[in-house]
Write a protein that holds these residues in place. Structure first.
Motif, short mmCIF file in Angstrom:
data_model
loop_
_atom_site.label_atom_id
_atom_site.label_comp_id
_atom_site.label_asym_id
_atom_site.label_seq_id
_atom_site.Cartn_x
_atom_site.Cartn_y
_atom_site.Cartn_z
N ARG A 1 3.66 -0.24 20.05
CA ARG A 1 2.66 -1.12 20.31
C ARG A 1 1.14 0.42 19.46
O ARG A 1 0.61 -0.28 19.01
N GLN A 2 2.25 1.60 19.25
CA GLN A 2 1.37 2.43 18.53
C GLN A 2 1.33 1.75 16.81
O GLN A 2 0.18 2.46 16.62
N VAL A 3 2.84 1.15 16.70
CA VAL A 3 2.03 1.07 15.07
C VAL A 3 1.03 0.19 15.09
O VAL A 3 0.17 -0.21 14.43
N VAL A 4 0.91 -0.70 15.98
CA VAL A 4 -0.28 -1.99 15.89
C VAL A 4 -2.11 -1.14 16.33
O VAL A 4 -2.77 -1.88 15.64
N SER A 5 -1.72 -0.41 16.62
CA SER A 5 -2.87 0.42 17.15
C SER A 5 -3.43 1.33 15.79
O SER A 5 -4.54 1.26 15.36
N GLN A 6 -2.25 1.61 14.80
CA GLN A 6 -2.29 2.06 14.10
C GLN A 6 -3.07 1.52 12.88
O GLN A 6 -4.31 1.61 12.09
N MET A 7 -2.03 0.04 13.10
CA MET A 7 -2.78 -0.66 11.84
C MET A 7 -4.67 -1.10 12.17
O MET A 7 -5.45 -1.56 11.88
N GLU A 8 -4.73 -1.22 13.34
CA GLU A 8 -6.51 -1.63 14.10
C GLU A 8 -7.12 -0.74 13.53
O GLU A 8 -8.57 -1.06 13.60
N LEU A 9 -6.42 0.70 14.11
CA LEU A 9 -7.93 1.44 13.23
C LEU A 9 -8.26 2.27 12.16
O LEU A 9 -9.22 1.52 11.30
N ARG A 10 -6.69 1.29 11.42
CA ARG A 10 -6.82 1.25 9.85
C ARG A 10 -7.87 0.55 9.59
O ARG A 10 -8.76 0.35 8.70
N LEU A 11 -7.29 -0.94 10.41
CA LEU A 11 -8.66 -2.35 9.53
C LEU A 11 -9.93 -1.99 9.98
O LEU A 11 -11.01 -2.14 8.73
N ASN A 12 -10.36 -1.24 10.74
CA ASN A 12 -11.24 -0.40 11.36
C ASN A 12 -12.59 0.44 10.18
O ASN A 12 -13.22 0.26 9.86
N LEU A 13 -11.22 0.85 10.25
CA LEU A 13 -11.83 2.20 9.22
C LEU A 13 -12.41 1.86 7.88
O LEU A 13 -12.89 2.07 7.01
N SER A 14 -11.40 0.31 7.32
CA SER A 14 -11.78 -0.21 6.62
C SER A 14 -12.79 -0.79 6.30
O SER A 14 -13.02 -0.75 5.32
N THR B 1 0.42 -1.71 0.39
CA THR B 1 -0.42 0.24 0.15
C THR B 1 0.58 1.37 0.14
O THR B 1 1.81 1.34 0.31
N GLU B 2 0.62 2.09 -0.26
CA GLU B 2 0.90 3.54 -0.16
C GLU B 2 1.59 3.95 1.31
O GLU B 2 0.69 3.93 1.80
N ALA B 3 2.96 5.11 0.68
CA ALA B 3 3.18 5.52 2.50
C ALA B 3 1.84 6.23 2.98
O ALA B 3 0.99 6.77 2.06
N GLU B 4 2.05 6.45 4.25
CA GLU B 4 0.81 6.78 5.37
C GLU B 4 1.38 7.65 6.01
O GLU B 4 2.48 7.15 7.30
N GLN B 5 1.16 9.00 6.38
CA GLN B 5 2.23 9.33 7.64
C GLN B 5 2.43 9.69 9.15
O GLN B 5 2.78 9.51 9.59
N ALA B 6 1.07 8.34 8.81
CA ALA B 6 0.78 7.84 11.16
C ALA B 6 2.36 6.96 10.45
O ALA B 6 2.84 6.64 11.80
N PHE B 7 1.96 6.20 10.09
CA PHE B 7 3.14 5.59 10.13
C PHE B 7 4.97 5.98 9.74
O PHE B 7 5.72 5.54 10.49
N ASP B 8 4.73 7.10 9.02
CA ASP B 8 6.13 7.75 8.24
C ASP B 8 6.95 8.54 10.18
O ASP B 8 8.19 8.82 10.03
#
Length: 530
Positions: A176-189, A48-55
């Motif tokens: 842990r914040q990376v995983v939280s961002q993944m969870e949020l990303r999945l929920n938004l999807s 997937t494309e780069a995302e500011q939250a992960f960067d």
């Protein structure tokens, strides 16, 4: 782990699959590799494309650990792919040269290689012997809620080194914040998919006029659920971070104040012994030399002997007050308060008021806010989520204080009215043995709610009457959700513009089985005595 480092001028990237550089000892795979790969696919994050939250997270990791490279890496079947690559231009590399593939084999630990050339597993690795010339690696596995290590958040350096305990702890927190961002990303999807499904359903329902009402209700309900889901995610993350910060501050304050408080007893004994010694000198040598007499007069010895007890008592009371504030902070921030407990609501209210004591004091615009308590001595302990109720209390109290501030500013137009106005916050509790319910009311004599429209929307998510930057509009909505949905109670508001506002909470003493079953299914059920 890592992929390819950015090359210096004139170099080419080392993007080989490294068939000539397989791991000397053979690279193992997690025991549940098939399930792990299935979970990785479920997150739909690869390629997937780069995302500011992960960067942002890799940037912070590199700054904290003082390394030139930081990566968010996911270990696929035959490769590792970088979602964020601070300090690198490459997007992936072969799994056979991956440091991260080693890190995910120990999911509960941080994987550190202080010096790759001194490690038999890596000293011949092409990423060590060639660009990017890795000499140091530290990676924290990205562990999902069902305990699958999908990759790592790692930092890399081109010279041997290690991480301090503080840096290790910070890197684990960022993972842990990376995983939280993944969870949020999945929920938004999932939310977007749900919206798409709802839109499809809407098109179908348009064909039938008789089903139009049903479609509208379905959409409204689904959108409300989506708003609440998004709001819960934001609030949960915010409260988690706040709880960790508050707990840390309280812990750091507790040690020095404990030292001061425990030594006050010794200081008191020592001072009293010295005063007794002075009295003995005065008894046996009633006529001291002129120099001692002059000194006793200059320091007012008689006053010191009388006042020292008051000074020590005030120091003790001050230390006790700080200790009580620290205890309130630790109670408010306790992570186990996310589970179901049986608690004393009077203690929860008092602890919350202790945290707001700075807002209750008098300021340039108003007098000190008077707190009135009318607590029912027969109030039983209540089965609830204490952390959530603490948030409700602090939200209602803060809103009341804001209303009192506005009312005080309004009355300042008349000096006489300003001097008469006494801002007051009154809290009452009542127990009904008949229906096994408790009632908590929070009343202020502030500005009130002036519009029927505001009353109708006040519990809607993100609705606020405060200026931009002074409120998110989530406080009352979250409070309403906590009381009604999580505890099966009611939250009502009565208001007279310019005179008062009254919020009334009605709670069952024990949670209904449906609430507890829902909590258990989410993994948060735990009933303990207060």
């Amino acid at each position: 782990m890592i992929g390819v480092a950015p090359y210096t001028k004139g170099e080419k990237y080392c993007m080989v699959s490294c068939a000539n550089a397989t791991h000397e000892a053979g690279l193992a795979t997690p025991t549940s590799e098939a399930a792990r790969l299935a979970v990785l696919r479920h997150y739909s994050i690869l390629d997937t494309e780069a995302e500011q939250a992960f960067d942002d997270l890799t940037t912070i990791a590199a700054e904290i650990c003082e390394t030139p490279i930081a990566l968010v890496s996911f270990v696929d079947q035959n490769r590792q792919w970088f979602k964020s690559n601070y300090g690198l231009d490459a997007k992936e590399t072969g799994r056979d040269v991956s440091f991260c593939a080693h890190a995910i084999l120990q999911p509960d630990e941080i994987f550190i290689v202080p010096d790759t050339l001194a490690d038999e597993r890596f000293k011949h690795n092409s990423l060590v012997t060639q660009a990017p010339y890795i000499r140091f690696y530290a990676g924290v596995p990205l562990l999902t809620p069902d305990r699958h290590a999908l990759g790592t958040l790692c930092v890399i350096d081109r010279q041997p080194r290690t991480l301090t305990p503080r840096q290790q702890k910070a890197l684990q927190a960022l993972a842990r914040q990376v995983v939280s961002q993944m969870e949020l990303r999945l929920n938004l999807s999932n939310r977007e998919q749900m919206i798409t499904q709802l839109q499809t359903k809407e098109a179908e329902l348009r064909q039938s006029e008789t089903l139009l009402t049903e479609k509208t209700k379905l959409l409204e309900t689904s959108l409300d659920q989506l708003k609440h889901t998004q709001m819960k995610l934001i609030q949960a993350e915010k409260m988690s971070s706040l709880g960790q910060l508050v707990a840390g501050v309280a812990h750091e304050m507790n040690n020095p104040i404990g030292f001061i408080y425990s030594n006050l007893t010794f200081a008191k004994d020592y001072i009293y012994q010295l005063l007794e010694l002075i009295k003995l000198y005065q008894k046996h040598y009633p006529q001291p030399v002129a120099e001692i007499q002059a000194k006793a007069i200059s320091i007012d010895l008689d006053f010191i002997q009388d006042d020292v007890a008051k000074v020590l008592l005030s120091m003790k009371l001050g230390a006790q007050r700080i200790h009580h504030i620290i205890q309130s902070l630790r109670t408010f921030a306790r992570t186990e308060y996310a589970a179901i407990k049986t608690v004393n609501l009077h203690h929860s209210i008092d602890n919350t008021l202790m945290l707001l004591v700075h807002r209750l004091r008098a300021n340039a615009h108003r007098r000190e806010i008077k707190i009135g308590k009318d607590f029912d001595s027969a109030l039983p302990n209540v089965e609830c989520y204490p952390g959530q109720l603490n948030q409700v209390f602090i939200s209602l109290f803060n809103n009341a204080i804001d209303a009192l501030d506005i009312q005080s500013n309004t009355t300042q137009t008349s000096e006489d009215s300003a001097s008469r106005f006494q801002p007051t916050l009154t809290i009452r509790t009542k127990y009904s043995a008949v229906d096994q319910h408790v009632v908590i009311s929070v009343e202020d004599n502030g500005c009130g709610i002036s519009s029927e429209t505001v009353k109708a929307k006040m519990f809607d998510p993100f609705f606020t009457t405060k200026p931009i930057g002074q409120g998110t509009g989530m406080g009352l909505s979250m409070s309403y959700n906590v009381i009604t949905e999580e505890h099966g109670g009611t939250l009502l508001c009565e208001s007279v513009p310019g005179k008062r506002t009254l919020f009334t909470i009605d709670l069952p003493v024990k949670l209904t089985p449906s609430k507890m079953t829902r909590s258990a299914s989410s993994g948060s059920h735990k009933v303990v005595s207060a």
